[in-house]
Write an enzyme that holds these catalytic residues in place. Structure first.
Site, short mmCIF file in Angstrom:
data_model
loop_
_atom_site.label_atom_id
_atom_site.label_comp_id
_atom_site.label_asym_id
_atom_site.label_seq_id
_atom_site.Cartn_x
_atom_site.Cartn_y
_atom_site.Cartn_z
CB CYS A 45 25.59 17.89 49.17
SG CYS A 45 25.88 19.40 49.27
CB THR A 46 25.00 12.55 47.60
OG1 THR A 46 24.17 13.27 46.57
CG2 THR A 46 24.06 11.49 47.45
#
Length: 211
Positions: A45-46
């Site tokens: 997600c980062t």
């Protein structure tokens, strides 16, 4: 019931990393990409949120607003944004919805219990200015999304909304397009001044009309 293409997407009011928003009002006359994440401080997600931040000018050129979501709190989002900015060499410049009560996740069917227990999966929704759902994609938690593909789909949707063409496999902006079956070859030759190539009576190609 799951959202289907052409449905009017649900409205909601929710806190985000940039303050409270009422979704339909916030969207205004723009297209929207709404995309969800399993949780804050997760590695895939980062990279995704950083990628979207770096692509924001591309979305803006297409009149698209981007909006992320995870089930964590605003405070958690703000701390995570610092990590995203640091590790991805970017600045997160769009809101992230805080959805700890799963309100938005439930409205949009973002929780698949057999995949992730009570966490939002990697969903993508492309929504047009009429608040209609135009595309939905679901990725497994282990696979980061291809945002170049999402931009490609937006290009196709915006092109085909205004011209009587469709886009073939692997099409990208500037490539030849398919003439839609609802118009005859003769009509197509009059309509598309750049020319029409009849491969088969049902398969006619023409240069992209808005280029």
């Amino acid at each position: 019931m799951a959202l289907q293409l052409g449905d009017t997407v649900p409205d909601f009011t929710q806190d985000t990393s940039e303050g409270s928003i009422s979704f339909h009002s916030w969207a205004g006359d723009s297209w929207v990409v709404l995309f969800s994440h399993p949780a804050d401080y997760t590695p895939v997600c980062t990279t995704e949120l950083g990628t979207v931040a770096s692509l924001k000018p591309e979305f803006e050129k297409r009149n698209v607003k981007v909006l992320a979501l995870s089930v964590d709190s605003v405070d958690s989002h703000k701390g995570w944004i610092n990590d995203i900015n640091e590790t991805q060499n970017t600045t997160v410049n769009y809101p992230i919805i805080a959805d700890p009560d799963r309100k938005v996740a439930d409205l949009y069917g973002m929780i698949h219990p057999n995949s992730l227990n009570n966490l939002t999966i990697r969903s993508v929704f492309i929504i047009d200015p009429n608040k209609k759902l135009r595309l939905s994609l679901t990725y497994p938690a282990s696979t980061g999304r291809n945002f170049d593909e999402i931009l490609r789909v937006i290009d196709s949707l915006q092109l085909t909304d205004y011209h009587q063409v469709a886009t073939p496999a692997n099409w990208k902006d500037g490539d030849d397009c398919v003439v839609v079956p609802s118009i005859s070859t003769e009509e197509a030759k009059q309509k598309f001044s750049k020319g029409v190539t009849e491969v088969k009576p049902y398969l006619r190609m023409t240069p992209q009309p808005n280029k």
